[in-house]
Design an enzyme around this catalytic site. Structure first.
Site, short mmCIF file in Angstrom:
data_model
loop_
_atom_site.label_atom_id
_atom_site.label_comp_id
_atom_site.label_asym_id
_atom_site.label_seq_id
_atom_site.Cartn_x
_atom_site.Cartn_y
_atom_site.Cartn_z
N PHE A 1 9.00 8.97 -4.30
CA PHE A 1 9.93 10.04 -4.72
C PHE A 1 10.70 9.64 -5.99
CE2 PHE A 1 14.56 11.11 -3.66
CZ PHE A 1 14.58 12.25 -4.45
N ASN B 1 1.17 0.96 -3.06
CA ASN B 1 0.14 0.85 -2.00
C ASN B 1 -0.01 2.17 -1.24
OD1 ASN B 1 2.39 1.00 -0.37
ND2 ASN B 1 1.90 -0.80 0.86
N PHE C 1 1.87 3.73 0.78
CA PHE C 1 2.34 3.79 2.16
C PHE C 1 3.14 5.08 2.36
CE2 PHE C 1 5.75 2.31 5.27
CZ PHE C 1 5.01 2.70 6.36
N VAL D 1 2.69 -5.06 -3.11
CA VAL D 1 3.51 -6.10 -3.76
C VAL D 1 3.65 -7.37 -2.92
CG1 VAL D 1 4.84 -4.51 -5.23
CG2 VAL D 1 5.69 -5.08 -2.94
N TYR E 1 15.50 -3.14 7.06
CA TYR E 1 15.73 -2.58 5.72
C TYR E 1 17.02 -3.13 5.12
CZ TYR E 1 16.35 1.10 2.16
OH TYR E 1 16.53 1.79 0.98
N TYR F 1 17.08 -16.42 -8.61
CA TYR F 1 16.16 -16.51 -9.77
C TYR F 1 16.94 -16.47 -11.08
CZ TYR F 1 11.44 -16.71 -7.91
OH TYR F 1 10.28 -17.15 -7.34
N GLN G 1 18.82 -20.08 -11.15
CA GLN G 1 17.95 -21.26 -11.20
C GLN G 1 16.91 -21.17 -12.32
OE1 GLN G 1 16.59 -22.44 -7.28
NE2 GLN G 1 14.78 -23.40 -8.18
N1 NAD Z 1 15.89 7.81 -1.94
C1 NAD Z 1 17.06 7.30 -1.64
O1 NAD Z 1 17.98 8.01 -1.22
C2 NAD Z 1 17.30 5.81 -1.79
C3 NAD Z 1 18.56 5.31 -1.45
C4 NAD Z 1 18.77 3.95 -1.58
C5 NAD Z 1 17.79 3.12 -2.06
N2 NAD Z 1 16.58 3.64 -2.39
C6 NAD Z 1 15.56 2.70 -2.85
O2 NAD Z 1 14.84 3.26 -3.93
C7 NAD Z 1 13.46 2.88 -3.84
C8 NAD Z 1 12.58 4.11 -3.89
O3 NAD Z 1 12.92 4.95 -2.80
P1 NAD Z 1 12.23 6.38 -2.57
O4 NAD Z 1 13.22 7.28 -1.97
O5 NAD Z 1 11.52 6.80 -3.80
O6 NAD Z 1 11.19 6.02 -1.44
P2 NAD Z 1 9.62 6.33 -1.36
O7 NAD Z 1 9.20 5.94 0.01
O8 NAD Z 1 9.36 7.72 -1.81
O9 NAD Z 1 9.04 5.34 -2.44
C9 NAD Z 1 8.74 4.01 -2.17
C10 NAD Z 1 7.39 3.71 -2.79
O10 NAD Z 1 7.07 2.33 -2.56
C11 NAD Z 1 5.72 2.26 -2.14
N3 NAD Z 1 5.58 1.03 -1.35
C12 NAD Z 1 6.12 0.73 -0.14
N4 NAD Z 1 5.75 -0.50 0.24
C13 NAD Z 1 4.98 -1.00 -0.75
C14 NAD Z 1 4.29 -2.22 -0.94
N5 NAD Z 1 4.33 -3.19 -0.01
N6 NAD Z 1 3.58 -2.39 -2.08
C15 NAD Z 1 3.51 -1.42 -3.02
N7 NAD Z 1 4.13 -0.23 -2.89
C16 NAD Z 1 4.85 -0.03 -1.76
C17 NAD Z 1 5.49 3.51 -1.32
O11 NAD Z 1 4.14 3.84 -1.17
C18 NAD Z 1 6.26 4.53 -2.16
O12 NAD Z 1 5.46 5.07 -3.17
C19 NAD Z 1 13.31 2.08 -2.56
O13 NAD Z 1 13.33 0.70 -2.87
C20 NAD Z 1 14.53 2.43 -1.77
O14 NAD Z 1 14.94 1.38 -0.93
C21 NAD Z 1 16.31 4.97 -2.26
#
Ligand code: NAD
EC number: 4.1.1.35
Length: 415
Positions: free
Chosen positions: A94, A115, A117, A140, A226, A240, A243
């Site tokens: 997203f 990936n 997911f 990743v 999480y 990182y 260091q």
């Molecule tokens: N949307 C929110 O409200 C919100 C709030 C706080 C933090 N975040 C952070 O922002 C980031 C994006 O969130 P989002 O809402 O777009 O979520 P999302 O689930 O739409 O996007 C996450 C993406 O990461 C990919 N992914 C997951 N595990 C993976 C892996 N092991 N290797 C490669 N790709 C992988 C998924 O396929 C997906 O495309 C996340 O790190 C989330 O923690 C989002």
């Protein structure tokens, strides 16, 4: 001769519609070949070589025509000096896909690693084939070897049903995945921005939450995979930095909404919109007096880019401080959709934070950033998106389930 050259040319074109072009070119070839044979039969002695040249030229013209008419969103031209090679992990999700759009349109070279997911190719398909864009199917948790200048590390499931689906995988993604990306940043001298979360504050005892608050997280609760995963990811960034001298940026992202959210995101905004659109009861957990503050996705993307390009290495909150109770959200969404749905109260979810509101004074002061999209405007765009998604679904029967996420037992698919 010409047809062989044509085939070589077609196979060299790495474009989304390559198959279509190839089909059209071959069709044109067959059609002309048919006409050629007929005229040979009719006229007896035609110059076969010159006809073959004509066929080749016609096909090439068709090929060029379709190559040039391929549409991408408009992209700025950046000189070599200003153009960056940018990696976005989780770029098909997203937030990542909106960030991809912004960085592509700004003229950078973007590599999306995902990936799938929770992400979808559909979210970035409008860039596939563009010379500045690359999509890599990669987890990743495995190391990655590429050359980049900046890394936006977003890969991680973000909504409770998704991150609770496989807690071990969520932990691995946020720990091993972050170590891998920091290792990459160190190797190639790239700057890394971590998409952290307001969940690092847990169920907060201070309100609103500023960056110097250490949080109130249950380390063994259902959300811990999480919350603690992101907390340790932040720790890794600063280890990182100290260091190894890696340049890091940490964005503590608060609730965000907008188009391309998952239909099964399971959080308040998408649940309420989908329920209202389908005439189902809007499910409120607890009394509905708990508060949330939601930012529109374009505001977040602007904040992420501003932070990446700033000199602020300490964590920065990115969110909209306009706070509403869950019940107010339910009523607002119901009226924007024009739905006659009831509001249904269910028992409270475990470890559900009672209050959530960012203190964004730091972002305002250090990044000159603040959210600008009004809540109703953003909600109307999200409603439009979900309405279209419902139409897109073949059976049109999706209804979010008002029950806690399934916690898998034993061995799971994603670990
Ligand atoms: N949307 C929110 O409200 C919100 C709030 C706080 C933090 N975040 C952070 O922002 C980031 C994006 O969130 P989002 O809402 O777009 O979520 P999302 O689930 O739409 O996007 C996450 C993406 O990461 C990919 N992914 C997951 N595990 C993976 C892996 N092991 N290797 C490669 N790709 C992988 C998924 O396929 C997906 O495309 C996340 O790190 C989330 O923690 C989002």
């Amino acid at each position: 001769m010409v047809s062989k050259a044509l085939l070589r040319l077609v196979s060299a074109v790495n474009r989304r519609r390559m198959k279509l072009l190839l089909g059209i070119a071959l069709l044109a070839y067959v059609a002309c070949d048919f006409l050629l044979n007929r005229s040979i039969q009719e006229n007896g002695e035609l110059k076969i070589e010159s006809k073959i040249e004509e066929v080749g030229s016609l096909s090439c013209i068709l090929l060029l025509f379709f190559s040039f008419t391929q549409k991408y969103p408009p992209v700025k031209f950046l000189s070599e000096k200003d153009r960056k090679r940018i990696l976005i992990t989780g770029g098909a999700g997203f937030v990542g896909s909106h960030l991809t759009d912004k960085l592509m349109m700004d003229g950078h070279e973007v590599t999306v690693v995902d990936n799938f997911f929770t992400g979808r190719k559909r979210n970035v398909e409008h860039w596939i084939g563009h010379e500045n864009f690359e999509l890599i199917n990669h987890d990743v948790v495995e190391p990655l070897y590429i050359e980049v200048d900046q890394i936006y590390h977003l890969a991680s499931p973000a909504s409770p049903p998704n991150y609770m689906y496989n807690p071990i995988k969520t932990l691995k993604t946020n720990t091993i995945g972050t170590l891998n990306m920091l290792g990459l940043a160190k190797r190639v001298g790239a700057r890394l921005l971590l998409a952290s979360t307001s969940e690092v504050y847990g169920d907060p005892e201070v309100h609103p939450q500023s960056e110097d608050y250490w949080g109130h997280v249950n380390p063994i609760g259902p959300r811990a995979c999480y919350d603690e995963g992101k907390r340790v990811a932040e720790t890794m960034c600063y280890a990182y930095m100290k260091q190894e001298g890696v340049e890091v940026r940490v964005a503590r992202i608060f609730n965000t909404f907008g188009p391309r959210m998952h239909m099964n995101d399971g959080r308040v905004v998408s649940n309420f919109i989908l329920q209202a659109l389908q005439g189902e009861p809007l499910t409120v957990y607890g009394s509905g007096s708990q508060t949330r503050a939601f930012q529109y996705v374009s505001d977040l993307v602007n904040g992420l880019v501003a932070l990446m390009n700033s000199n602020v290495s300490s964590p920065v909150n990115l969110g909209n401080p306009e706070e509403h109770t869950i019940l107010e959200f339910a009523q607002l969404i119901k009226s924007l959709v024009g739905s006659g749905s009831e509001i249904q109260f269910l028992s409270e979810a475990q470890d559900d934070p009672q209050k959530r509101k960012p203190d964004i004074r730091k972002a305002k002061m250090m990044l000159a950033w603040e959210p600008v999209v009004p809540l109703e405007e953003g909600l109307n765009k999200a409603i439009h998106y979900f309405r279209k998604e419902l139409e897109y679904q073949a059976n049109n029967q999706y209804i979010p389930k008002p029950k806690p996420a399934r916690i898998k037992k034993g061995r799971t698919r994603h670990n």
